[in-house]
Design an enzyme around this catalytic site. Structure first.
Site, PDB file in Angstrom:
ATOM      1  N   HIS A 149     -11.118  -2.840   3.109  1.00 50.16           N
ATOM      2  CA  HIS A 149     -11.126  -2.489   4.534  1.00 50.16           C
ATOM      3  C   HIS A 149     -11.946  -1.238   4.841  1.00 50.16           C
ATOM      4  O   HIS A 149     -12.065  -0.847   5.995  1.00 50.16           O
ATOM      5  CB  HIS A 149      -9.686  -2.297   5.013  1.00 50.16           C
ATOM      6  CG  HIS A 149      -9.027  -1.138   4.316  1.00 50.16           C
ATOM      7  ND1 HIS A 149      -8.749  -1.143   2.963  1.00 50.16           N
ATOM      8  CD2 HIS A 149      -8.641   0.073   4.767  1.00 50.16           C
ATOM      9  CE1 HIS A 149      -8.209   0.013   2.619  1.00 50.16           C
ATOM     10  NE2 HIS A 149      -8.128   0.767   3.700  1.00 50.16           N
ATOM     11  N   ASP A 150     -12.495  -0.581   3.811  1.00 48.67           N
ATOM     12  CA  ASP A 150     -13.308   0.626   4.019  1.00 48.67           C
ATOM     13  C   ASP A 150     -14.798   0.373   3.805  1.00 48.67           C
ATOM     14  O   ASP A 150     -15.607   1.270   4.012  1.00 48.67           O
ATOM     15  CB  ASP A 150     -12.899   1.719   3.022  1.00 48.67           C
ATOM     16  CG  ASP A 150     -11.505   2.264   3.259  1.00 48.67           C
ATOM     17  OD1 ASP A 150     -11.015   2.195   4.408  1.00 48.67           O
ATOM     18  OD2 ASP A 150     -10.891   2.747   2.285  1.00 48.67           O
ATOM     19  N   ASP A 201       0.867  -1.165   0.000  1.00 45.12           N
ATOM     20  CA  ASP A 201       0.000   0.000   0.000  1.00 45.12           C
ATOM     21  C   ASP A 201       0.912   1.225   0.000  1.00 45.12           C
ATOM     22  O   ASP A 201       1.845   1.306   0.807  1.00 45.12           O
ATOM     23  CB  ASP A 201      -0.870  -0.018   1.269  1.00 45.12           C
ATOM     24  CG  ASP A 201      -2.251   0.545   1.018  1.00 45.12           C
ATOM     25  OD1 ASP A 201      -2.329   1.649   0.462  1.00 45.12           O
ATOM     26  OD2 ASP A 201      -3.237  -0.118   1.390  1.00 45.12           O
ATOM     27  N   GLU A 247      -6.242   3.979  -6.035  1.00 47.41           N
ATOM     28  CA  GLU A 247      -7.528   4.170  -5.361  1.00 47.41           C
ATOM     29  C   GLU A 247      -7.985   5.572  -5.726  1.00 47.41           C
ATOM     30  O   GLU A 247      -7.368   6.563  -5.328  1.00 47.41           O
ATOM     31  CB  GLU A 247      -7.386   4.022  -3.848  1.00 47.41           C
ATOM     32  CG  GLU A 247      -8.749   3.959  -3.179  1.00 47.41           C
ATOM     33  CD  GLU A 247      -8.795   4.608  -1.817  1.00 47.41           C
ATOM     34  OE1 GLU A 247      -9.706   4.310  -1.048  1.00 47.41           O
ATOM     35  OE2 GLU A 247      -7.912   5.434  -1.500  1.00 47.41           O
ATOM     36  N   ASP A 300      -3.004   4.762  -2.392  1.00 45.17           N
ATOM     37  CA  ASP A 300      -4.059   5.357  -1.584  1.00 45.17           C
ATOM     38  C   ASP A 300      -4.451   6.745  -2.113  1.00 45.17           C
ATOM     39  O   ASP A 300      -3.571   7.580  -2.353  1.00 45.17           O
ATOM     40  CB  ASP A 300      -3.528   5.482  -0.149  1.00 45.17           C
ATOM     41  CG  ASP A 300      -4.607   5.761   0.868  1.00 45.17           C
ATOM     42  OD1 ASP A 300      -5.451   4.879   1.070  1.00 45.17           O
ATOM     43  OD2 ASP A 300      -4.599   6.864   1.456  1.00 45.17           O
TER      44      ASP A 300
HETATM   45  O1  TEU Z   1      -9.501   5.749   1.647  1.00 45.55           O
HETATM   46  C1  TEU Z   1      -9.870   6.890   0.965  1.00 45.55           C
HETATM   47  C2  TEU Z   1     -11.276   7.127   0.907  1.00 45.55           C
HETATM   48  O2  TEU Z   1     -11.770   7.614  -0.085  1.00 45.55           O
HETATM   49  C3  TEU Z   1     -12.033   6.795   2.137  1.00 45.55           C
HETATM   50  O3  TEU Z   1     -12.140   7.956   2.873  1.00 45.55           O
HETATM   51  C4  TEU Z   1     -13.350   6.250   1.852  1.00 45.55           C
HETATM   52  O4  TEU Z   1     -14.118   7.146   1.121  1.00 45.55           O
HETATM   53  C5  TEU Z   1     -14.020   5.990   3.150  1.00 45.55           C
HETATM   54  O5  TEU Z   1     -13.195   5.198   3.937  1.00 45.55           O
HETATM   55  C6  TEU Z   1     -15.306   5.280   2.919  1.00 45.55           C
HETATM   56  O6  TEU Z   1     -16.093   5.552   4.004  1.00 45.55           O
HETATM   57  C7  TEU Z   1      -8.153   5.519   1.826  1.00 45.55           C
HETATM   58  C8  TEU Z   1      -7.945   4.290   2.673  1.00 45.55           C
HETATM   59  O7  TEU Z   1      -8.431   3.171   1.997  1.00 45.55           O
HETATM   60  C9  TEU Z   1      -8.584   4.506   4.002  1.00 45.55           C
HETATM   61  O8  TEU Z   1      -8.521   3.380   4.818  1.00 45.55           O
HETATM   62  C10 TEU Z   1      -7.858   5.654   4.657  1.00 45.55           C
HETATM   63  O9  TEU Z   1      -8.480   5.971   5.874  1.00 45.55           O
HETATM   64  C11 TEU Z   1      -7.833   6.902   3.777  1.00 45.55           C
HETATM   65  O10 TEU Z   1      -7.492   6.617   2.428  1.00 45.55           O
HETATM   66  C12 TEU Z   1      -6.775   7.852   4.272  1.00 45.55           C
HETATM   67  O11 TEU Z   1      -5.510   7.345   4.045  1.00 45.55           O
END
Ligand code: TEU
Length: 558
Positions: free
Chosen positions: A331-332, A100, A258, A201
């Site tokens: 994971h989100d 990542d 992403e 990310d």
């Molecule tokens: O996620 C980016 C992102 O767009 C998230 O804010 C997403 O919209 C949200 O989690 C959904 O509710 C990335 C990573 O995947 C996330 O885990 C991190 O918290 C974020 O960037 C900051 O690095």
């Protein structure tokens, strides 16, 4: 023109969220040695690449997405020696590792930021985005993704710094060439070590519109929306082309961006088949479908024709021009079986397999998030104290304390949509803490682990695990699944997701019932008596008239 054949187009990726995967030393936090223990499990599933969520040194304000040293391993996860052993052990099994790469921001405890905040003439000052107050307030109206303003006042120099995420995640200034060089050098260091690529990310947010204008503010909203001035910003493609030239072009890598806010037109640039930037992107349109007035916080169900329209747009627009990624979970995101399927005991396995079929028969590189291959579900969280995720906790306070959402409602929304649904420990067996740790887990274990766990599923041929294994095996053997053209059928049907794939003189028909109703339907003539490649029910026949049972999925080949 025939598109380029590449190993990363033919791969299946498995995402590991190390904190929740497997704990080897009893501190309640997953670690690298735990991952090594489970490599044979992944080999058995048949995946080709691991995407490893961040394992770098971090104060863990956002579970490792706030990095304080890009070239050190987080203490709780192990050492650099452990990492090297894991990389070698994965490679021995023919599994690649994609790191990542979190470079839109660092931790505020990174040495660059600690220097930067000291004084206005510090050599690191311009590594970050600093602005003076405007009319005694924040430099603009942007809100952060994790609630509150996107600006934090810093007393030492009487200025504000920008943080699109938490205040412990200051945004790097990508317009500074030295910052780009630092990032590229760090990437080269990992590639020299032998890692196989990067998941990047929020890479769509690295280039901000100069002047950082106020964002549009919806009625009743506390802050303005930064998106128009941050997402797919003016130089993002220049910077990624530079990254390709300076680093990526020198190695054989897999890269995925992403890219929240990406459209198909933008994706054509990010993920073009000429490989001038990235290999593919994660689009968010499929997940934004059930968003609403208070961003994702609601109980909305998706409308199937909308979901089909999103996939159809991505599958057809990128055909021959750029490459797709395919994912339901990460994971989100909450667990897909609880969101787009049905997690009741009657339908959980059937609908998990149906969703898997629907995604894995499409064109693109599929991603499986840990536990998805078991049909793991959302979690019955009982109180706000059980959550660990900064986004969920901050949103709870912001919405309830400003009387925008009642606490009981907000708890329901969190139970449905919180990122922590994906972050509870991997369910390995029916023993204490689901076999994840001998200590106290950092976040609660889903109580359904006694029924839903890897050990039980490995021992049962009709389990969700074995179904995923078969889908992967089919993809490995049949180029039509990787390279065939996609064609959506029945776009308006509210229950059935049906599509065809075409490759040379071969064809596939994929039928998925997203409802618990029995649906009688007719299939196109040419598929009658076709071969059944896979189904989540037994006794399936390829007749002209077909009755699709609850959550039934069938793949026919001719
Ligand atoms: O996620 C980016 C992102 O767009 C998230 O804010 C997403 O919209 C949200 O989690 C959904 O509710 C990335 C990573 O995947 C996330 O885990 C991190 O918290 C974020 O960037 C900051 O690095």
């Amino acid at each position: 023109m025939e598109e380029n054949k590449r190993w990363w187009k033919e791969s299946v990726v498995y995402q590991i969220y190390p904190r929740s995967f497997k704990d080897s030393d009893g501190d309640g936090i997953g670690d690298i040695n735990g991952i090594i223990e489970k490599l044979d499990y992944l080999k058995n599933l048949g995946i080709d690449v691991i995407w490893l969520s961040p394992v770098y040194q971090s104060p863990n304000d956002d579970n490792g997405y706030d990095i304080s040293d890009y070239q050190a391993i987080m203490q709780e996860f192990g050492t650099m020696e452990d990492f090297d052993r894991m990389l070698a052990a994965a490679h021995e099994r023919g599994i690649r590792i994609m790191m990542d790469l979190v470079v839109n921001h660092t931790s505020d405890e990174h040495k660059w930021f600690m220097e930067s905040r000291r004084s206005k003439d510090n050599p690191y000052r311009d590594y970050y985005i600093w602005r003076e107050a405007k009319d005694g307030k924040e430099p603009n109206n942007w809100g952060s993704c994790f609630s509150g303003s996107a600006w934090k006042y810093d007393k030492a120099t009487d200025m504000y710094y920008l943080h699109l995420f938490s205040e412990k995640q200051p945004d790097l200034n990508w317009d500074n060439e030295t910052v780009r060089k630092e990032v590229f050098n760090m990437m080269a260091w990992w590639l020299e070590k032998g890692v196989d690529g990067f998941r990047m990310d929020v890479i769509s947010m690295i280039s901000k519109v100069p002047g950082l204008p106020d964002g549009p503010k919806e009625k009743g909203a506390l802050f303005g929306d930064f998106s128009p001035y941050v997402i797919n910003g003016p130089h993002v493609h220049d910077y990624l082309k530079e990254m390709r030239r300076e680093v990526l072009s020198k190695y054989d890598t897999i890269t995925v961006g992403e890219t929240a806010g990406v459209t198909v037109q933008e994706a054509e640039k990010y993920a073009a088949d000429d490989e001038s930037e990235l290999n593919m992107v994660f689009q968010f349109e499929q997940n934004d479908l059930d968003g609403g007035e208070h961003s994702k916080w609601n109980l909305k169900k998706i409308y199937l024709p909308d979901l089909k329209a999103v996939f159809n747009r991505w599958q057809t627009y990128l055909e021959g021009k750029a490459w797709n990624s395919l994912y339901w979970n990460n994971h989100d995101q909450p667990r897909v079986v609880s969101r787009f399927g049905n997690d009741s005991s009657e339908y959980r396995e059937l609908s998990a397999k149906m969703l898997a079929t629907c995604l894995h028969m499409m064109k693109g590189t599929p991603y499986i998030y840990q536990g998805e291959e078991l049909g793991m579900t959302n979690v019955p969280f009982e109180s706000i104290d059980e959550f660990r995720d900064i986004e969920s906790i901050n949103a709870y306070h912001e919405f309830t304390e400003n009387n925008i959402i009642a606490p009981d409602d907000m708890m329901k929304y969190l139970r449905y949509k919180s990122r922590d649904n994906a972050r509870t420990p991997m369910q390995w067996d029916e023993g204490k803490n689901a076999g994840f740790t001998t200590g106290t887990p950092w976040i609660k274990v889903n109580p359904n682990y006694t029924r839903i766990n890897a050990k039980e599923q490995l021992g049962r041929e009709d389990s969700v695990f074995h179904y995923y294994r078969k889908l992967i095996e089919l993809r490995k053997k049949n180029p039509i699944i990787v390279y065939g053209k996609f064609e959506l059928l029945l776009p308006e049907d509210e229950d059935i997701f049906m599509y065809a794939r075409n490759y040379g003189d071969e064809q596939l028909l994929v039928l998925c019932n997203f409802s618990d109703k029995v649906r009688k339907m007719e299939i196109p003539d040419e598929f009658v008596k076709g071969d059944i490649w896979i189904s989540n029910y037994e006794d399936v026949t390829a007749d002209k008239e077909i009755s699709l049972r609850a959550y039934e999925a069938v793949v026919l080949h001719i």
